[in-house]
Design a protein around this motif. Structure first.
Motif, PDB file in Angstrom:
ATOM      1  N   PRO A  98       0.873  -1.180   0.000  1.00  0.00           N
ATOM      2  CA  PRO A  98       0.000   0.000   0.000  1.00  0.00           C
ATOM      3  C   PRO A  98       0.909   1.228   0.000  1.00  0.00           C
ATOM      4  O   PRO A  98       2.066   1.147   0.419  1.00  0.00           O
ATOM      5  N   TYR A 156       0.012   6.513   4.324  1.00  0.00           N
ATOM      6  CA  TYR A 156      -0.428   7.878   4.635  1.00  0.00           C
ATOM      7  C   TYR A 156       0.709   8.628   5.300  1.00  0.00           C
ATOM      8  O   TYR A 156       1.396   8.071   6.175  1.00  0.00           O
ATOM      9  N   HIS A 166       5.705   2.834  11.346  1.00  0.00           N
ATOM     10  CA  HIS A 166       5.731   1.959  12.518  1.00  0.00           C
ATOM     11  C   HIS A 166       5.758   0.508  12.075  1.00  0.00           C
ATOM     12  O   HIS A 166       5.812   0.203  10.871  1.00  0.00           O
ATOM     13  N   GLY A 183       3.602  -1.816  11.742  1.00  0.00           N
ATOM     14  CA  GLY A 183       2.619  -2.277  10.764  1.00  0.00           C
ATOM     15  C   GLY A 183       3.059  -1.972   9.334  1.00  0.00           C
ATOM     16  O   GLY A 183       2.900  -2.807   8.429  1.00  0.00           O
ATOM     17  N   TYR A 209       5.902  -4.220   8.295  1.00  0.00           N
ATOM     18  CA  TYR A 209       5.448  -5.595   8.037  1.00  0.00           C
ATOM     19  C   TYR A 209       5.118  -5.816   6.557  1.00  0.00           C
ATOM     20  O   TYR A 209       5.668  -6.707   5.908  1.00  0.00           O
ATOM     21  N   THR A 210       4.196  -4.989   6.040  1.00  0.00           N
ATOM     22  CA  THR A 210       3.802  -5.161   4.636  1.00  0.00           C
ATOM     23  C   THR A 210       5.016  -5.001   3.718  1.00  0.00           C
ATOM     24  O   THR A 210       5.172  -5.738   2.738  1.00  0.00           O
ATOM     25  N   TRP A 262      -9.089   7.851  -1.915  1.00  0.00           N
ATOM     26  CA  TRP A 262      -8.860   6.443  -2.286  1.00  0.00           C
ATOM     27  C   TRP A 262      -8.795   6.234  -3.799  1.00  0.00           C
ATOM     28  O   TRP A 262      -8.034   5.387  -4.273  1.00  0.00           O
ATOM     29  N   ALA A 314      -5.369   7.450  -4.533  1.00  0.00           N
ATOM     30  CA  ALA A 314      -4.306   6.577  -4.021  1.00  0.00           C
ATOM     31  C   ALA A 314      -4.206   5.265  -4.798  1.00  0.00           C
ATOM     32  O   ALA A 314      -3.117   4.820  -5.160  1.00  0.00           O
ATOM     33  N   TYR A 363      -0.896   2.484  -8.501  1.00  0.00           N
ATOM     34  CA  TYR A 363      -0.403   1.224  -9.044  1.00  0.00           C
ATOM     35  C   TYR A 363      -0.278   1.260 -10.567  1.00  0.00           C
ATOM     36  O   TYR A 363       0.482   0.481 -11.140  1.00  0.00           O
ATOM     37  N   ASP A 368      -7.463  -4.338   6.873  1.00  0.00           N
ATOM     38  CA  ASP A 368      -8.340  -3.171   7.007  1.00  0.00           C
ATOM     39  C   ASP A 368      -8.603  -2.469   5.682  1.00  0.00           C
ATOM     40  O   ASP A 368      -9.565  -1.717   5.574  1.00  0.00           O
ATOM     41  N   ILE A 369      -7.744  -2.705   4.693  1.00  0.00           N
ATOM     42  CA  ILE A 369      -7.944  -1.977   3.425  1.00  0.00           C
ATOM     43  C   ILE A 369      -8.197  -2.936   2.260  1.00  0.00           C
ATOM     44  O   ILE A 369      -8.005  -2.587   1.105  1.00  0.00           O
ATOM     45  N   HIS A 388      -9.210  -2.486  -2.131  1.00  0.00           N
ATOM     46  CA  HIS A 388      -8.384  -3.117  -3.169  1.00  0.00           C
ATOM     47  C   HIS A 388      -9.099  -4.228  -3.936  1.00  0.00           C
ATOM     48  O   HIS A 388      -8.783  -4.481  -5.092  1.00  0.00           O
ATOM     49  N   HIS A 428      -3.012  -9.271   4.770  1.00  0.00           N
ATOM     50  CA  HIS A 428      -2.368  -9.844   5.946  1.00  0.00           C
ATOM     51  C   HIS A 428      -3.056  -9.364   7.224  1.00  0.00           C
ATOM     52  O   HIS A 428      -3.879  -8.449   7.195  1.00  0.00           O
ATOM     53  N   GLY A 429      -2.682  -9.994   8.334  1.00  0.00           N
ATOM     54  CA  GLY A 429      -3.319  -9.670   9.610  1.00  0.00           C
ATOM     55  C   GLY A 429      -2.658  -8.482  10.295  1.00  0.00           C
ATOM     56  O   GLY A 429      -1.787  -7.826   9.737  1.00  0.00           O
ATOM     57  N   TRP A 465      -0.785  -6.751  13.777  1.00  0.00           N
ATOM     58  CA  TRP A 465       0.025  -6.984  14.973  1.00  0.00           C
ATOM     59  C   TRP A 465      -0.536  -6.175  16.140  1.00  0.00           C
ATOM     60  O   TRP A 465      -0.849  -4.992  15.981  1.00  0.00           O
TER      61      TRP A 465
HETATM   62  N1  MSP Z   1      -2.925   5.093   2.476  1.00  0.00           N
HETATM   63  C1  MSP Z   1      -3.669   3.904   2.693  1.00  0.00           C
HETATM   64  C2  MSP Z   1      -3.343   2.855   1.660  1.00  0.00           C
HETATM   65  C3  MSP Z   1      -3.549   3.274   0.245  1.00  0.00           C
HETATM   66  S1  MSP Z   1      -3.075   2.018  -0.864  1.00  0.00           S
HETATM   67  C4  MSP Z   1      -3.628   2.514  -2.351  1.00  0.00           C
HETATM   68  C5  MSP Z   1      -3.358   3.354   4.084  1.00  0.00           C
HETATM   69  N2  MSP Z   1      -2.228   3.733   4.640  1.00  0.00           N
HETATM   70  S2  MSP Z   1      -1.755   3.375   6.124  1.00  0.00           S
HETATM   71  O1  MSP Z   1      -0.483   4.025   6.265  1.00  0.00           O
HETATM   72  O2  MSP Z   1      -2.750   3.744   7.060  1.00  0.00           O
HETATM   73  O3  MSP Z   1      -1.649   1.837   6.267  1.00  0.00           O
HETATM   74  C6  MSP Z   1      -0.839   1.093   5.448  1.00  0.00           C
HETATM   75  C7  MSP Z   1      -0.764  -0.366   5.831  1.00  0.00           C
HETATM   76  O4  MSP Z   1      -0.244  -0.556   7.144  1.00  0.00           O
HETATM   77  C8  MSP Z   1      -2.086  -1.087   5.758  1.00  0.00           C
HETATM   78  O5  MSP Z   1      -1.921  -2.218   4.931  1.00  0.00           O
HETATM   79  C9  MSP Z   1      -2.342  -1.502   7.183  1.00  0.00           C
HETATM   80  O6  MSP Z   1      -3.005  -2.713   7.233  1.00  0.00           O
HETATM   81  C10 MSP Z   1      -0.930  -1.629   7.729  1.00  0.00           C
HETATM   82  N3  MSP Z   1      -0.948  -1.574   9.171  1.00  0.00           N
HETATM   83  C11 MSP Z   1      -1.183  -0.504   9.977  1.00  0.00           C
HETATM   84  N4  MSP Z   1      -1.162  -0.919  11.274  1.00  0.00           N
HETATM   85  C12 MSP Z   1      -0.926  -2.251  11.343  1.00  0.00           C
HETATM   86  C13 MSP Z   1      -0.702  -3.192  12.366  1.00  0.00           C
HETATM   87  N5  MSP Z   1      -0.809  -2.884  13.641  1.00  0.00           N
HETATM   88  N6  MSP Z   1      -0.350  -4.465  12.003  1.00  0.00           N
HETATM   89  C14 MSP Z   1      -0.161  -4.815  10.689  1.00  0.00           C
HETATM   90  N7  MSP Z   1      -0.357  -3.959   9.706  1.00  0.00           N
HETATM   91  C15 MSP Z   1      -0.915  -2.725   9.973  1.00  0.00           C
HETATM   92  O7  MSP Z   1      -4.140   2.583   4.595  1.00  0.00           O
END
Ligand code: MSP
Length: 517
Positions: free
Chosen positions: A12, A15, A21, A23, A26-27, A226, A229, A233, A261-262, A266, A288-289, A291
């Motif tokens: 993703p 933001y 952090h 999360g 992780y991705t 959205w 954003a 891709y 959450d997103i 997608h 994915h899940g 943390w």
């Molecule tokens: N900007 C949007 C995505 C747009 S994609 C076209 C967005 N950004 S985000 O910064 O809020 O989150 C990005 C990713 O971080 C998401 O995939 C979200 O699931 C992941 N995570 C945020 N907190 C998380 C955890 N605590 N654990 C695992 N992943 C988490 O959403």
């Protein structure tokens, strides 16, 4: 023109209202492991990450910081780039939604949707959550809040709408024809039932604020963040020029990796936008899940956001990467704790793999004049271990294709365990006096198995794998997976003095330094 063996994987775009952090790390780490795996396996890979810089949330955060949204976005976007460097992320591109190439693409996408009659002007009234940047129906609210727990506000304004309701059948047909389109399976079922329950048209513009891409022909509106954003891709590979080398090679994307959450954005909105614009939907979206940290949800108010920088400084990046991908099945939620990281680091990495390599290489250094030893025929046990190592790549390919990273690592570590059992059973140190030739065969077998393991763990722990391959004098051009088929260690090759590649984690005594949690 399409190239057969190509692979386009994305994270993703993050933001910029928050610093990176755990999360986010992780991705990004998961996408990186996959991108590296596919590259080593001979694919032409495009690995894209970046930052999502528009929207009300960013505008508000910038105002609170007393700077312009652009300046704010520049600052935070730079920290996401820094995170990528820190974690050895091998992305080929980094897209920012404030770049001209992106704005141009989004405008073209909007115009194309409009030209095809997919957009109309209407009146919106409903609930909006700025934190989620999402609209919610009355029936979705729980105790006056969004299902995610975020605050919602009542919005009534003139909006452009996308005819999402027209795409219900086509989306269902797309899921049906592409069983792999959404993973894991449980999430796929959720998406399918959501779409089956009926789709409303989607508001795709806002008028209450200005930090966004203006709607072509009506700049009083900015595009819904959205739509803006998701288009990253395709904008990163040259859209609207669908004949550009990058677009024609890499679209449709092979995999969008996202958090659960997103997924809806997608797996429902994005394929609908694409099909409506005459483009192909992605081949796969995997969610994915989440943390938690020491049992708690990460949140600003709890102050338990873990910056990747702190994790890297405490454990090193290989250990962090390994932990994130090994600890949980990739689709499941799980808990991040200092204890769990240290257990993996000292157990799997230092004891199991690190000791195996260090023991074998140190024996070779001492007893085989620091050269790859000469084998003198292979016993049944040698053959069995070599066969297990040879079997790894074919076993890993389908697991990586399903994003089963934890199973891929478990599979590799089964061979590590087998190799450790082999060392104990063969006891090469005892052969030094009794049967030198046999000792050489055993040590050759071990070195060759370690070479294979080191090649195959490169996507996950690139630094340690690289150092191990240096210690085996494996040339840089002999580190791709093709070298698993084509080459073996050559007896007589000089080897440098071995050094441990997975140090044990030892907690420091002072308070507050024994972990980031
Ligand atoms: N900007 C949007 C995505 C747009 S994609 C076209 C967005 N950004 S985000 O910064 O809020 O989150 C990005 C990713 O971080 C998401 O995939 C979200 O699931 C992941 N995570 C945020 N907190 C998380 C955890 N605590 N654990 C695992 N992943 C988490 O959403």
């Amino acid at each position: 023109m399409t190239v057969e063996r190509r692979f386009f994987v994305t994270t993703p775009i993050y933001y910029v209202n928050d610093l990176p952090h755990l999360g986010h790390a992780y991705t990004t780490v998961a996408a990186d492991a996959l991108a590296r795996f596919m590259r080593l396996d001979g694919y032409r890979v495009k690995f894209l990450t970046g930052t999502d810089e528009h929207g009300q949330k960013v505008e508000t955060s910038a105002r609170a910081a007393g700077i312009s949204p652009q300046e704010f976005a520049d600052r935070i976007s730079a920290s996401f780039r820094a995170m990528a460097e820190l974690l050895a992320i091998s992305n080929d591109d980094f897209i920012r939604t404030t770049e001209p190439r992106h704005q141009r693409a989004v405008e073209a996408l909007w115009k194309e949707l409009e030209r095809r009659g997919e957009i109309y002007l209407g009146r919106f009234s409903g609930w909006y959550s700025v934190r989620d940047e999402a609209f919610y129906g009355e029936s979705e609210l729980m105790d006056g809040k969004a299902p995610t727990g975020a605050d919602v506000e009542w919005v009534e304004e003139e909006n452009y709408f996308f005819r999402l309701s027209n795409w219900q059948d086509k989306l269902l047909a797309y899921y049906d024809a592409n069983p792999e389109a959404i993973g894991p399976k449980s999430r796929r079922n959720e998406v399918v039932s959501f779409v089956k329950s009926g789709l409303n048209d989607l508001s795709i513009s806002r008028t209450g604020f200005s930090w966004g891409i203006p709607v072509p022909g009506n700049p009083r509106h900015v595009m819904y963040v959205w739509l803006d954003a998701l288009a990253n891709y395709v904008s990163a590979i040259g859209y609207p020029d669908t004949h550009s080398p990058d677009f024609s090679t890499f679209w449709p994307a092979d995999l969008h990796l996202v958090g659960k959450d997103i997924l809806r954005f997608h797996a429902v909105y994005w394929p609908a936008f694409l099909m409506a614009a005459g483009l192909q939907p992605p081949r796969r979206v995997f969610a994915h899940g989440w943390w938690t940290v020491e049992g708690q949800k990460m949140s600003k108010s709890l102050g338990n956001f873990i910056p990747p920088r702190r994790l890297e400084a405490t454990y090193g990046r290989d250990a962090l990467r390994y932990f994130l991908l090994r600890e949980l099945p990739f689709g499941s939620d799980g808990d991040f704790s200092h204890r769990a990281v240290v257990a993996r680091l000292n157990g799997d990495l230092a004891n199991d793999f690190g000791n195996l390599a260090q023991r074998a290489l140190a024996m070779i250094h001492r007893n085989c004049s620091a050269e790859v030893p000469q084998p003198h025929g292979f016993s049944e046990e040698d053959e069995a271990l070599l066969a297990a190592a040879r079997g790894l790549l074919p076993a890993l390919r389908p697991l990586m294709r399903e994003q089963a990273f934890h199973l891929a690592l478990e599979t590799i570590w089964r061979v590590v365990a087998e190799a450790n059992r082999y060392v104990d059973a063969m006891a090469p140190w005892a052969l030094l006096q009794s049967d030198r030739k046999r000792m050489e065969s055993v040590l050759y077998t071990l070195a060759e198995v370690i070479r294979r393991l080191a090649i195959i763990v490169q996507p996950f722990v690139p630094d340690a794998a690289g150092r191990l391959l240096d210690q085996l004098s494996v040339a840089p051009e002999a580190r791709a997976f093709a070298a698993l088929e084509e080459s073996f260690l050559v007896a007589g090759t000089p080897l440098p003095k071995p050094q441990g590649v997975f140090p044990r984690f030892v907690a420091k005594k002072e308070a507050g330094t024994e972990g980031p949690c």
